[in-house]
Design a protein around this motif. Structure first.
Motif, short mmCIF file in Angstrom:
data_model
loop_
_atom_site.label_atom_id
_atom_site.label_comp_id
_atom_site.label_asym_id
_atom_site.label_seq_id
_atom_site.Cartn_x
_atom_site.Cartn_y
_atom_site.Cartn_z
N THR A 19 0.79 -1.22 0.00
CA THR A 19 0.00 0.00 0.00
C THR A 19 0.83 1.27 0.00
OG1 THR A 19 -0.14 -0.07 2.41
CG2 THR A 19 -1.94 -1.09 1.16
N SER A 20 2.13 1.19 -0.12
CA SER A 20 2.94 2.41 -0.14
C SER A 20 2.66 3.22 -1.39
CB SER A 20 4.44 2.08 -0.11
OG SER A 20 4.78 1.54 1.13
N ASP A 48 5.70 2.30 8.74
CA ASP A 48 5.41 2.78 7.39
C ASP A 48 3.91 2.75 7.12
OD1 ASP A 48 7.90 3.51 6.43
OD2 ASP A 48 8.33 1.54 5.59
N GLN A 49 3.26 1.66 7.52
CA GLN A 49 1.81 1.55 7.32
C GLN A 49 1.09 2.66 8.08
OE1 GLN A 49 0.77 -2.44 8.47
NE2 GLN A 49 2.02 -3.36 6.88
N GLU A 90 1.64 6.03 6.35
CA GLU A 90 0.78 6.21 5.18
C GLU A 90 -0.61 6.68 5.61
OE1 GLU A 90 0.88 2.41 3.29
OE2 GLU A 90 2.99 2.63 2.76
N ASP A 91 -1.12 6.09 6.69
CA ASP A 91 -2.43 6.50 7.20
C ASP A 91 -2.40 7.96 7.68
OD1 ASP A 91 -3.39 3.96 6.70
OD2 ASP A 91 -3.16 3.28 8.78
#
Length: 189
Positions: free
Chosen positions: A91-92, A144-145, A148-149
C-alpha cells in the motif's frame, strides 16, 4: 488472519523454502482487488462529472468503494502472509520528484516551501515477548503503514505533506529543513 492477530505458526513461516505453492487463491484475490479498482475508477469519474472535488471525495458511493478496496487489499496482504509468510508492503504510495505536472523540480534546491516544518513522532520499541518470527526490522514496516495513514489524514485536513520517512535510531534528516541553530552548528564545525 490480519496483523492484529499475527499467527506465525505453520510452514509458511518456516526458514525453509515452501516448495510448490498454489497461486490460484492469490491471483483470485488480485483479480477481486483489480475489479474493485475498476469499479472505483468508473464511479469516481461519474461522481466527479456531477460534483465538485470536495463533494466527490465525500460521496457515500466513493467512500464505500474506498473502504472495499482497502478491505480487499488487506485480504490480499493476509493471504500473502498466511500462504507465504511474507509481510508485503502493498500500500505504499511513492512519487518520484517531478512526476506531477504542477511540480517544478530544481535538483540543487531543497523541495520545500519556507513555511514547512519538520515534525517527529518517536517510539521506543522492545522485542516481542516469546517465540515469534517477527524481528525488530518489522517495526519499520508497521510504522510505514501507520505513516501512510497519517499522510492521508494530514492531506485530508488540507496540509501539504512534502516528505515523510520512517527511520530507526534517529529522526529522519530532511535536507532543507531543520532548526536554524542546527544549521549554524553544522556550518561552524
Amino acid at each position: 488472519m490480519s496483523e492484529q492477530g499475527h499467527d506465525a505458526s505453520g510452514p509458511a513461516h518456516a526458514d525453509q523454502p515452501l516448495g510448490p505453492v498454489d497461486a490460484a487463491p492469490l491471483h483470485a484475490a488480485v483479480d477481486a482487488l483489480a475489479a474493485a479498482l475498476h469499479e472505483y475508477t468508473g464511479t469516481v469519474v461519474g461522481v466527479r462529472a456531477e460534483f465538485g472535488s470536495k463533494e466527490a471525495d465525500d460521496d457515500p458511493r466513493v467512500l464505500a468503494l474506498e473502504a472495499r478496496v482497502g478491505e480487499l487489499n488487506a485480504s490480499l496482504y493476509d493471504l500473502v502472509h498466511s500462504t507465504l509468510g511474507m509481510h508485503s508492503d502493498l500500500t505504499s504510495m511513492v512519487w518520484e520528484a517531478g512526476r506531477h505536472d504542477h511540480e517544478q523540480v530544481d535538483p540543487d534546491a531543497a523541495p520545500v516551501p519556507e513555511t514547512a516544518e519538520v515534525f517527529h513522532l518517536g517510539f521506543v520499541v522492545g522485542p516481542p515477548a516469546g517465540t515469534t518470527d517477527v524481528t525488530m526490522d518489522s517495526v519499520l514496516d508497521l510504522l510505514d503503514q501507520g505513516g501512510e495513514d497519517l499522510v492521508v489524514r494530514l492531506v485530508d485536513a488540507g496540509f501539504d505533506v512534502v516528505e515523510w520517512a520512517t527511520s530507526r535510531g534517529e529522526p529522519a534528516d530532511f535536507k532543507g529543513f531543520g532548526d536554524e541553530d542546527d544549521d549554524d552548528e553544522e556550518e561552524d564545525s
